[in-house]
Design an enzyme around this catalytic site. Sequence first.
Site, PDB file in Angstrom:
ATOM      1  N   GLN A 141       0.841  -1.198   0.000  1.00 32.93           N
ATOM      2  CA  GLN A 141       0.000   0.000   0.000  1.00 32.93           C
ATOM      3  C   GLN A 141       0.879   1.252   0.000  1.00 32.93           C
ATOM      4  O   GLN A 141       1.600   1.498   0.969  1.00 32.93           O
ATOM      5  CB  GLN A 141      -0.867  -0.023   1.275  1.00 32.93           C
ATOM      6  CG  GLN A 141      -1.789   1.152   1.433  1.00 32.93           C
ATOM      7  CD  GLN A 141      -2.429   1.158   2.820  1.00 32.93           C
ATOM      8  OE1 GLN A 141      -1.982   0.465   3.725  1.00 32.93           O
ATOM      9  NE2 GLN A 141      -3.470   1.942   2.981  1.00 32.93           N
ATOM     10  N   TYR A 143       0.512   4.736   0.329  1.00 34.21           N
ATOM     11  CA  TYR A 143      -0.234   5.937   0.719  1.00 34.21           C
ATOM     12  C   TYR A 143       0.699   6.941   1.413  1.00 34.21           C
ATOM     13  O   TYR A 143       0.923   8.039   0.943  1.00 34.21           O
ATOM     14  CB  TYR A 143      -1.363   5.577   1.691  1.00 34.21           C
ATOM     15  CG  TYR A 143      -2.621   5.026   1.067  1.00 34.21           C
ATOM     16  CD1 TYR A 143      -2.618   4.422  -0.174  1.00 34.21           C
ATOM     17  CD2 TYR A 143      -3.822   5.102   1.755  1.00 34.21           C
ATOM     18  CE1 TYR A 143      -3.778   3.911  -0.720  1.00 34.21           C
ATOM     19  CE2 TYR A 143      -4.989   4.593   1.205  1.00 34.21           C
ATOM     20  CZ  TYR A 143      -4.962   4.001  -0.031  1.00 34.21           C
ATOM     21  OH  TYR A 143      -6.111   3.498  -0.557  1.00 34.21           O
ATOM     22  N   SER A 144       1.240   6.520   2.578  1.00 32.78           N
ATOM     23  CA  SER A 144       1.986   7.462   3.428  1.00 32.78           C
ATOM     24  C   SER A 144       3.251   7.962   2.752  1.00 32.78           C
ATOM     25  O   SER A 144       3.856   7.257   1.937  1.00 32.78           O
ATOM     26  CB  SER A 144       2.377   6.782   4.748  1.00 32.78           C
ATOM     27  OG  SER A 144       1.252   6.238   5.366  1.00 32.78           O
ATOM     28  N   SER A 176       4.860  -1.372   4.005  1.00 29.95           N
ATOM     29  CA  SER A 176       4.965  -2.743   4.530  1.00 29.95           C
ATOM     30  C   SER A 176       4.929  -3.733   3.368  1.00 29.95           C
ATOM     31  O   SER A 176       4.133  -3.582   2.435  1.00 29.95           O
ATOM     32  CB  SER A 176       3.795  -3.066   5.466  1.00 29.95           C
ATOM     33  OG  SER A 176       3.713  -2.130   6.500  1.00 29.95           O
ATOM     34  N   GLU A 259      -9.367  -1.384   6.486  1.00 30.41           N
ATOM     35  CA  GLU A 259      -8.162  -1.649   7.250  1.00 30.41           C
ATOM     36  C   GLU A 259      -8.431  -1.493   8.743  1.00 30.41           C
ATOM     37  O   GLU A 259      -7.995  -2.292   9.550  1.00 30.41           O
ATOM     38  CB  GLU A 259      -7.068  -0.680   6.785  1.00 30.41           C
ATOM     39  CG  GLU A 259      -5.681  -1.038   7.271  1.00 30.41           C
ATOM     40  CD  GLU A 259      -4.627  -0.044   6.808  1.00 30.41           C
ATOM     41  OE1 GLU A 259      -5.007   1.025   6.295  1.00 30.41           O
ATOM     42  OE2 GLU A 259      -3.443  -0.340   6.975  1.00 30.41           O
TER      43      GLU A 259
HETATM   44  C1  LIG Z   1       5.465  -0.242  10.933  1.00 33.53           C
HETATM   45  C2  LIG Z   1       4.617   0.654  10.085  1.00 33.53           C
HETATM   46  C3  LIG Z   1       4.030   0.144   8.940  1.00 33.53           C
HETATM   47  C4  LIG Z   1       3.280   0.972   8.105  1.00 33.53           C
HETATM   48  N1  LIG Z   1       2.809   0.462   6.928  1.00 33.53           N
HETATM   49  C5  LIG Z   1       2.257   1.328   6.014  1.00 33.53           C
HETATM   50  C6  LIG Z   1       1.947   0.866   4.696  1.00 33.53           C
HETATM   51  O1  LIG Z   1       2.111  -0.310   4.358  1.00 33.53           O
HETATM   52  N2  LIG Z   1       1.471   1.773   3.801  1.00 33.53           N
HETATM   53  C7  LIG Z   1       1.244   3.086   4.133  1.00 33.53           C
HETATM   54  O2  LIG Z   1       0.787   3.846   3.272  1.00 33.53           O
HETATM   55  N3  LIG Z   1       1.529   3.560   5.384  1.00 33.53           N
HETATM   56  C8  LIG Z   1       2.049   2.699   6.313  1.00 33.53           C
HETATM   57  N4  LIG Z   1       2.382   3.163   7.572  1.00 33.53           N
HETATM   58  C9  LIG Z   1       2.255   4.596   7.856  1.00 33.53           C
HETATM   59  C10 LIG Z   1       1.187   4.932   8.870  1.00 33.53           C
HETATM   60  O3  LIG Z   1      -0.086   4.867   8.283  1.00 33.53           O
HETATM   61  C11 LIG Z   1       1.518   6.320   9.429  1.00 33.53           C
HETATM   62  O4  LIG Z   1       2.672   6.166  10.227  1.00 33.53           O
HETATM   63  C12 LIG Z   1       0.384   6.912  10.236  1.00 33.53           C
HETATM   64  O5  LIG Z   1      -0.696   7.267   9.406  1.00 33.53           O
HETATM   65  C13 LIG Z   1       0.835   8.173  11.021  1.00 33.53           C
HETATM   66  O6  LIG Z   1       1.436   9.087  10.171  1.00 33.53           O
HETATM   67  P1  LIG Z   1       2.883   9.696  10.517  1.00 33.53           P
HETATM   68  O7  LIG Z   1       3.811   8.557  10.835  1.00 33.53           O
HETATM   69  O8  LIG Z   1       3.247  10.610   9.419  1.00 33.53           O
HETATM   70  O9  LIG Z   1       2.679  10.499  11.867  1.00 33.53           O
HETATM   71  P2  LIG Z   1       2.083  11.987  12.000  1.00 33.53           P
HETATM   72  O10 LIG Z   1       0.854  12.101  11.177  1.00 33.53           O
HETATM   73  O11 LIG Z   1       3.178  12.954  11.750  1.00 33.53           O
HETATM   74  O12 LIG Z   1       1.680  12.017  13.512  1.00 33.53           O
HETATM   75  C14 LIG Z   1       2.651  12.178  14.562  1.00 33.53           C
HETATM   76  C15 LIG Z   1       1.887  12.245  15.889  1.00 33.53           C
HETATM   77  O13 LIG Z   1       1.028  13.405  15.885  1.00 33.53           O
HETATM   78  C16 LIG Z   1      -0.319  13.023  16.127  1.00 33.53           C
HETATM   79  N5  LIG Z   1      -1.236  13.831  15.317  1.00 33.53           N
HETATM   80  C17 LIG Z   1      -1.108  14.140  14.002  1.00 33.53           C
HETATM   81  N6  LIG Z   1      -2.159  14.894  13.594  1.00 33.53           N
HETATM   82  C18 LIG Z   1      -2.977  15.039  14.675  1.00 33.53           C
HETATM   83  C19 LIG Z   1      -4.235  15.690  14.890  1.00 33.53           C
HETATM   84  N7  LIG Z   1      -4.870  16.317  13.895  1.00 33.53           N
HETATM   85  N8  LIG Z   1      -4.796  15.622  16.128  1.00 33.53           N
HETATM   86  C20 LIG Z   1      -4.166  14.950  17.137  1.00 33.53           C
HETATM   87  N9  LIG Z   1      -2.963  14.322  16.999  1.00 33.53           N
HETATM   88  C21 LIG Z   1      -2.383  14.354  15.774  1.00 33.53           C
HETATM   89  C22 LIG Z   1      -0.406  11.565  15.693  1.00 33.53           C
HETATM   90  O14 LIG Z   1      -1.467  10.876  16.346  1.00 33.53           O
HETATM   91  C23 LIG Z   1       0.962  11.029  16.109  1.00 33.53           C
HETATM   92  O15 LIG Z   1       0.967  10.705  17.474  1.00 33.53           O
HETATM   93  C24 LIG Z   1       3.074   2.334   8.464  1.00 33.53           C
HETATM   94  C25 LIG Z   1       3.630   2.845   9.640  1.00 33.53           C
HETATM   95  C26 LIG Z   1       4.392   2.029  10.437  1.00 33.53           C
HETATM   96  C27 LIG Z   1       5.027   2.642  11.671  1.00 33.53           C
END
Ligand SMILES: Cc1cc2nc3c(=O)[nH]c(=O)nc-3n(C[C@H](O)[C@H](O)[C@H](O)COP(=O)(O)OP(=O)(O)OC[C@H]3O[C@@H](n4cnc5c(N)ncnc54)[C@H](O)[C@@H]3O)c2cc1C
Length: 401
Positions: A141, A143-144, A176, A259
């Site tokens: 996937q 996305y991120s 992932s 998901e």
């Molecule tokens: C091991 C692992 C596997 C993953 N696998 C995939 C994958 O296969 N494909 C994919 O696309 N993505 C994947 N992800 C990404 C995952 O979806 C993102 O890590 C997640 O959406 C959070 O985004 P970020 O890491 O950018 O954190 P951020 O969005 O930067 O957030 C950082 C912190 O701020 C908080 N925060 C942010 N905005 C707000 C708000 N508006 N209000 C309150 N709190 C807030 C969050 O809750 C978090 O605690 C994976 C992540 C991990 C760690």
Amino acid sequence: MASSAPDEHSQDITPMDDFFTAEERAFREIVRAEIAAMLPEHLARHTRSHLHMPREVMAEWNRILHSRGWSAHHWPKEFGGPGWTPIQRFIFESELARADAPPLSVFGIYLVGPTIFSFGSPEQKARYLPGILSGEEFWCQGYSEPDAGSDLARLRTTARRSGDKWIVNGQKAWTSEGHFADHMILLARTNMEVKPQAGLSLFVVPMDAPGITIQPVITIDGAHSVNSVFLDDVTLDASALIGEVDQGWTYAKFLLNNERTNNAQIHKSRREFDLLRARIETEKGEIPAAWRERVARIETDLAALEITVLRVLADETDGREPGAKAAILKVIGSQLQQAISELAMEVLGEEAVATGLPLANDNDGYGAYWAEKHLFRRVVTIYAGTNEIQKTIIAKTVFKG
Ligand SMILES: Cc1cc2nc3c(=O)[nH]c(=O)nc-3n(C[C@H](O)[C@H](O)[C@H](O)COP(=O)(O)OP(=O)(O)OC[C@H]3O[C@@H](n4cnc5c(N)ncnc54)[C@H](O)[C@@H]3O)c2cc1C
């Protein structure tokens, strides 16, 4: 020092029995017996001692389930599902966990398949659904991105139209299974002129396309399950677009909802907790006073979550929107997974002390397996939409009006 996981099954009468009809209990006996006959012991042993599943393990079990027509148990019959009711699906999933069956890769069966049969063209359905059903083709996937996680609409990867092709440039983060996937489902910006959510589209990208570079990301447990994926002038045919151009946000939200429900991992938690409690009782005779309150808390939270899952399924059966319940499942389900692994670390004591990384890749030890899970499980409150974001969704839904 390491010992094997206790493999005795939990008691046959579960607290859930009151919610099932006689026919549903009979269905459970049938699937239980068939799973026991189909599941090779080496796959069950692997599931009991390894966290990250290699492609071969998932593919083997996927193939076996497919031969019985059960690999996509929640898909409609017309696309290859068995045509079960939501309660039958719940029972089947619970029996898979009880038997220590390996999980199937979440991306094909749970995310991409439903997206393609809901929004894809007839050609895309014919091309991609069979490989997902049989387990011959794996997906990841995309996305991120480094600056787009919770606020996904900020993503910067672009897909630019050039004649009858799309040219993709950008970087995906945390992908992932990207290192062994055949295809990526990619969310990219196709329109800069409109508000961020309105200018995104969804594509199928072959992972061996020229211009793709995959860089491993090693997680806290020392394992390689996620990647950074760079896309430099990757050229896609017009047929790679899923659905309508600029409608990707609608499709992506659909995919994320699938998901979230799956990420509650309720059956896996039930199995882990039953085994852990059985182990404590075998070793200590009874639950020691120091752990009694926590064990009782996890048991009641698990039962409450199971009932919430059944409420969501009842909504689904009756055609009602689940409202905030999908977000509640994600939050409580992930907190429970962490509570169970914390209890496991205490119960296992020095057996679970990490002795080197990667922890559980080449071992059959129950302690190292739990140590790895405990570390990696930091992620369950982060991925599939962080718990903070889920709580905002719950608040908005519950307090509106
Ligand atoms: C091991 C692992 C596997 C993953 N696998 C995939 C994958 O296969 N494909 C994919 O696309 N993505 C994947 N992800 C990404 C995952 O979806 C993102 O890590 C997640 O959406 C959070 O985004 P970020 O890491 O950018 O954190 P951020 O969005 O930067 O957030 C950082 C912190 O701020 C908080 N925060 C942010 N905005 C707000 C708000 N508006 N209000 C309150 N709190 C807030 C969050 O809750 C978090 O605690 C994976 C992540 C991990 C760690």
